[in-house]
Write a protein that holds these residues in place. Structure first.
Motif, PDB file in Angstrom:
ATOM      1  N   MET A  68      57.260  21.018 -73.230  1.00  0.00           N
ATOM      2  CA  MET A  68      56.726  21.218 -71.881  1.00  0.00           C
ATOM      3  C   MET A  68      55.209  21.012 -71.904  1.00  0.00           C
ATOM      4  SD  MET A  68      59.503  21.714 -70.350  1.00  0.00           S
ATOM      5  CE  MET A  68      58.781  21.910 -68.747  1.00  0.00           C
ATOM      6  N   VAL A  69      54.697  20.392 -70.839  1.00  0.00           N
ATOM      7  CA  VAL A  69      53.267  20.093 -70.741  1.00  0.00           C
ATOM      8  C   VAL A  69      52.723  20.727 -69.467  1.00  0.00           C
ATOM      9  CG1 VAL A  69      51.528  18.269 -70.657  1.00  0.00           C
ATOM     10  CG2 VAL A  69      53.662  17.890 -71.910  1.00  0.00           C
ATOM     11  N   TYR A  70      51.621  21.443 -69.603  1.00  0.00           N
ATOM     12  CA  TYR A  70      50.969  22.082 -68.467  1.00  0.00           C
ATOM     13  C   TYR A  70      49.502  21.694 -68.451  1.00  0.00           C
ATOM     14  CZ  TYR A  70      55.066  25.067 -68.032  1.00  0.00           C
ATOM     15  OH  TYR A  70      56.345  25.529 -67.858  1.00  0.00           O
ATOM     16  N   GLU A  71      48.966  21.546 -67.245  1.00  0.00           N
ATOM     17  CA  GLU A  71      47.541  21.274 -67.079  1.00  0.00           C
ATOM     18  C   GLU A  71      46.914  22.442 -66.331  1.00  0.00           C
ATOM     19  OE1 GLU A  71      45.406  17.320 -66.070  1.00  0.00           O
ATOM     20  OE2 GLU A  71      45.784  18.369 -64.172  1.00  0.00           O
ATOM     21  N   TYR A  72      45.940  23.067 -66.960  1.00  0.00           N
ATOM     22  CA  TYR A  72      45.232  24.205 -66.379  1.00  0.00           C
ATOM     23  C   TYR A  72      43.920  23.700 -65.801  1.00  0.00           C
ATOM     24  CZ  TYR A  72      48.787  26.930 -68.562  1.00  0.00           C
ATOM     25  OH  TYR A  72      50.018  27.447 -68.887  1.00  0.00           O
ATOM     26  N   LYS A  73      43.640  24.109 -64.564  1.00  0.00           N
ATOM     27  CA  LYS A  73      42.500  23.578 -63.823  1.00  0.00           C
ATOM     28  C   LYS A  73      41.290  24.507 -63.883  1.00  0.00           C
ATOM     29  CE  LYS A  73      45.736  21.505 -60.601  1.00  0.00           C
ATOM     30  NZ  LYS A  73      45.462  20.104 -60.514  1.00  0.00           N
ATOM     31  N   ASN A  74      40.108  23.887 -63.835  1.00  0.00           N
ATOM     32  CA  ASN A  74      38.827  24.596 -63.777  1.00  0.00           C
ATOM     33  C   ASN A  74      38.626  25.577 -64.929  1.00  0.00           C
ATOM     34  OD1 ASN A  74      37.913  23.319 -61.347  1.00  0.00           O
ATOM     35  ND2 ASN A  74      39.406  24.572 -60.262  1.00  0.00           N
ATOM     36  N   PRO A  93      36.585  26.732 -67.925  1.00  0.00           N
ATOM     37  CA  PRO A  93      35.222  26.524 -68.400  1.00  0.00           C
ATOM     38  C   PRO A  93      35.181  25.993 -69.842  1.00  0.00           C
ATOM     39  CG  PRO A  93      35.454  28.677 -67.363  1.00  0.00           C
ATOM     40  CD  PRO A  93      36.833  28.111 -67.523  1.00  0.00           C
ATOM     41  N   GLN A  94      34.166  25.217 -70.125  1.00  0.00           N
ATOM     42  CA  GLN A  94      33.984  24.649 -71.463  1.00  0.00           C
ATOM     43  C   GLN A  94      33.996  25.749 -72.525  1.00  0.00           C
ATOM     44  OE1 GLN A  94      33.192  21.161 -72.356  1.00  0.00           O
ATOM     45  NE2 GLN A  94      33.596  21.925 -74.414  1.00  0.00           N
ATOM     46  N   LYS A  95      33.360  26.873 -72.225  1.00  0.00           N
ATOM     47  CA  LYS A  95      33.293  27.975 -73.196  1.00  0.00           C
ATOM     48  C   LYS A  95      34.691  28.499 -73.555  1.00  0.00           C
ATOM     49  CE  LYS A  95      31.264  32.494 -73.969  1.00  0.00           C
ATOM     50  NZ  LYS A  95      30.383  33.544 -73.471  1.00  0.00           N
ATOM     51  N   ILE A  96      35.568  28.601 -72.556  1.00  0.00           N
ATOM     52  CA  ILE A  96      36.941  29.056 -72.810  1.00  0.00           C
ATOM     53  C   ILE A  96      37.665  28.050 -73.695  1.00  0.00           C
ATOM     54  CG2 ILE A  96      39.191  29.524 -71.726  1.00  0.00           C
ATOM     55  CD1 ILE A  96      37.214  31.806 -71.333  1.00  0.00           C
ATOM     56  N   ILE A 134      43.944  32.528 -70.992  1.00  0.00           N
ATOM     57  CA  ILE A 134      44.213  31.373 -70.130  1.00  0.00           C
ATOM     58  C   ILE A 134      45.398  31.626 -69.196  1.00  0.00           C
ATOM     59  CG2 ILE A 134      44.835  28.923 -70.118  1.00  0.00           C
ATOM     60  CD1 ILE A 134      43.325  28.759 -72.872  1.00  0.00           C
ATOM     61  N   LYS A 135      46.521  32.005 -69.754  1.00  0.00           N
ATOM     62  CA  LYS A 135      47.727  32.249 -68.953  1.00  0.00           C
ATOM     63  C   LYS A 135      47.445  33.313 -67.896  1.00  0.00           C
ATOM     64  CE  LYS A 135      52.595  33.441 -69.514  1.00  0.00           C
ATOM     65  NZ  LYS A 135      53.612  33.848 -70.503  1.00  0.00           N
ATOM     66  N   GLY A 136      47.743  32.988 -66.663  1.00  0.00           N
ATOM     67  CA  GLY A 136      47.527  33.935 -65.571  1.00  0.00           C
ATOM     68  C   GLY A 136      46.110  33.959 -65.032  1.00  0.00           C
ATOM     69  N   SER A 137      45.187  33.249 -65.693  1.00  0.00           N
ATOM     70  CA  SER A 137      43.791  33.259 -65.260  1.00  0.00           C
ATOM     71  C   SER A 137      43.376  31.980 -64.537  1.00  0.00           C
ATOM     72  CB  SER A 137      42.866  33.461 -66.461  1.00  0.00           C
ATOM     73  OG  SER A 137      43.102  34.719 -67.064  1.00  0.00           O
ATOM     74  N   TYR A 138      44.131  30.906 -64.724  1.00  0.00           N
ATOM     75  CA  TYR A 138      43.772  29.614 -64.147  1.00  0.00           C
ATOM     76  C   TYR A 138      44.975  28.994 -63.466  1.00  0.00           C
ATOM     77  CZ  TYR A 138      39.807  30.354 -67.132  1.00  0.00           C
ATOM     78  OH  TYR A 138      38.706  30.909 -67.740  1.00  0.00           O
TER      79      TYR A 138
END
Length: 67
Positions: free
Chosen positions: A26-32, A34-37, A55-59
């Motif tokens: 499965m492939v997911y794309e998370y948006k916005n 930050p570079q630091k994350i 990441i999960k639940g934050s973006y």
């Protein structure tokens, strides 16, 4: 260190999109994301744990076609 859940990932610095391919295919794309994350994700000892904690639940994300 290999992950028990994540196969590979990539990051687009212009769009701040983090694309993650899981071992399930499965492939997911998370948006916005930050570079630091992304930088911390890249160097984390446990990609799965970092993903779940930061990441999960934050973006917002979209499911892409499975590879």
């Amino acid at each position: 260190m290999p992950s028990s859940v994540i196969d590979h990932f990539s990051y687009d610095t212009k769009t701040k999109a983090l694309k993650i391919t899981f071992l399930t295919g499965m492939v997911y794309e998370y948006k916005n994301v930050p570079q630091k994350i992304f930088d911390m994700f890249r160097v984390s000892g446990s990609k799965g744990r970092y993903f779940n904690d930061q990441i999960k639940g934050s973006y917002k994300f979209k499911k892409l076609k499975a590879e």
